[in-house]
Enzyme design. Structure first.
Site, PDB file in Angstrom:
ATOM      1  N   CYS A  50      -6.650   5.477   4.658  1.00 59.60           N
ATOM      2  CA  CYS A  50      -7.490   6.304   5.285  1.00 59.60           C
ATOM      3  C   CYS A  50      -7.091   6.114   6.948  1.00 59.60           C
ATOM      4  O   CYS A  50      -6.805   7.309   7.380  1.00 59.60           O
ATOM      5  CB  CYS A  50      -8.899   5.945   5.309  1.00 59.60           C
ATOM      6  SG  CYS A  50      -9.441   5.870   3.561  1.00 59.60           S
ATOM      7  N   ASP A  51      -6.573   5.014   7.498  1.00 57.58           N
ATOM      8  CA  ASP A  51      -6.521   5.007   8.837  1.00 57.58           C
ATOM      9  C   ASP A  51      -5.357   4.345   9.301  1.00 57.58           C
ATOM     10  O   ASP A  51      -5.042   4.335  10.524  1.00 57.58           O
ATOM     11  CB  ASP A  51      -7.735   4.038   9.326  1.00 57.58           C
ATOM     12  CG  ASP A  51      -9.053   4.322   9.144  1.00 57.58           C
ATOM     13  OD1 ASP A  51      -9.369   5.499   8.705  1.00 57.58           O
ATOM     14  OD2 ASP A  51     -10.036   3.526   8.834  1.00 57.58           O
TER      15      ASP A  51
ATOM     16  N   CYS B 167      -9.872   0.322   5.231  1.00 57.07           N
ATOM     17  CA  CYS B 167      -8.928   1.398   4.274  1.00 57.07           C
ATOM     18  C   CYS B 167      -7.615   1.722   4.876  1.00 57.07           C
ATOM     19  O   CYS B 167      -7.495   2.459   5.912  1.00 57.07           O
ATOM     20  CB  CYS B 167      -9.791   2.787   3.994  1.00 57.07           C
ATOM     21  SG  CYS B 167      -8.790   3.920   3.162  1.00 57.07           S
TER      22      CYS B 167
END
Length: 321
Positions: free
Chosen positions: A146-147, A143
């Site tokens: 996300c990261d 992701c």
């Protein structure tokens, strides 16, 4: 065991639904699963490190810590959390029937529920190349949104694997933080839409590597530092120095238990009525990544969990249950 509200799944969608249902005195039961789909209770967030985009945590929060807090909040309001996996459901009769892992079909008495909230999520597809497990969440992620902004990736060369719209979107997103982004594509063309493909290949911070596959993740034992890559046309093997690898090869919705009962789309996601959590079966609701193939974020999952709980409460009230 019978309950008015059964919640299957323990990610942000499931626990938000539990908090809302519990505060409405519906005494929900949440089946958090035991390594369901190979992921610990708490869902995909338990496999991430720093979460920086969930409101209320200005200094970021570990994914597992965030899910621990959600679980504690669910319990605080009276949710009955069952650490077992639901492997079979019968949504054709009422009350709905749910079988726990290890039960022997009709030979065992199932749990029953007046309403069911499906919050089983989706599992990111992985390639499981050599070294992947060692560097998962230590340079390898599924992701980018996300990261990708994490300190270990900033101003570093990064790689994305995939050739569709998701890969193009994630690679473009990563250019905000990376020094350069390499997109590894197995074929000699992208599957992405023309507009996304053109945007990707014209970006000066992106290099698309055609007919290329990653075969091994390398590092110092703590963080990823390079990938061993192979050109599947020429057979040439080389080393690509990168500090991050992001899979963008799709997700698998965890819907095996409801196939043939709930309406699913062509890729297996539960279909819900627009702007609601309602499925094709009255009293059954879906929330989180199991019905969301577009956003797949913790905050959107939590929001849909709230919707599902409110929809379930409304259904119970209207049917005087």
């Amino acid at each position: 065991m019978h309950t008015k509200v059964a919640i299957i799944g323990s990610g942000p969608a499931g626990h938000t639904a539990a908090v809302y249902a519990a505060r409405a005195n519906l005494e929900p039961v949440l089946y958090e699963g035991f390594m369901a789909g190979g992921v610990a209770a708490g869902g995909q967030l338990t496999t991430t490190t720093d979460v920086e985009n969930y409101p209320g945590f200005p200094e970021s929060v570990m994914g597992s810590d965030l899910m621990d807090k959600m679980r504690q909040q669910s319990e605080r309001f009276g949710t009955n959390i069952v650490t077992e996996t639901i492997t079979r459901v019968d949504l054709q009769s009422r009350p709905f029937k749910l079988w726990r892992e290890g039960s022997d079909g009709d030979a065992d008495t199932p749990d029953t529920a007046d309403t069911v909230i499906m919050a089983t999520g989706a599992t990111a597809k992985r390639l499981f190349i050599a070294g992947e497990d060692k560097y998962w969440q230590a340079g390898i992620s599924a992701c980018a949104v996300c990261d990708g902004a994490a300190p270990i990736f900033r101003n570093k060369p990064l790689a994305v694997i995939g050739g569709g719209d998701s890969a193009a979107e994630e690679a473009t997103f990563l250019t905000k933080y990376a020094s350069h982004v390499y997109v590894l594509v197995r074929r000699d063309q992208l599957r992405a839409s023309s507009i996304m493909a053109n945007r990707l290949v014209s970006n000066p911070k992106v290099t698309v590597m055609w007919n290329t596959e990653a075969t091994q993740a390398n590092g110092d034992g703590k963080l990823l530092s390079s990938l061993t890559i192979k050109n599947n046309k020429s057979g040439e093997v080389s080393d690509l120095p990168v500090s991050g690898l992001f899979y963008a090869i799709g997700h698998t919705p965890n819907t095996d238990t409801v196939k043939g009962q709930l309406n699913l789309d062509e890729t297996g996601y539960i279909q819900t009525q627009p702007d609601t959590s309602l499925t094709n079966i009255e009293g059954v609701f879906a929330a989180g990544d199991v019905q969301d193939k577009r956003y797949r974020q913790a905050i959107t999952a939590a929001g849909s969990g709230c919707m599902a709980a409110l929809d379930a409460e409304k259904y119970l009230t209207e049917h005087d249950i």
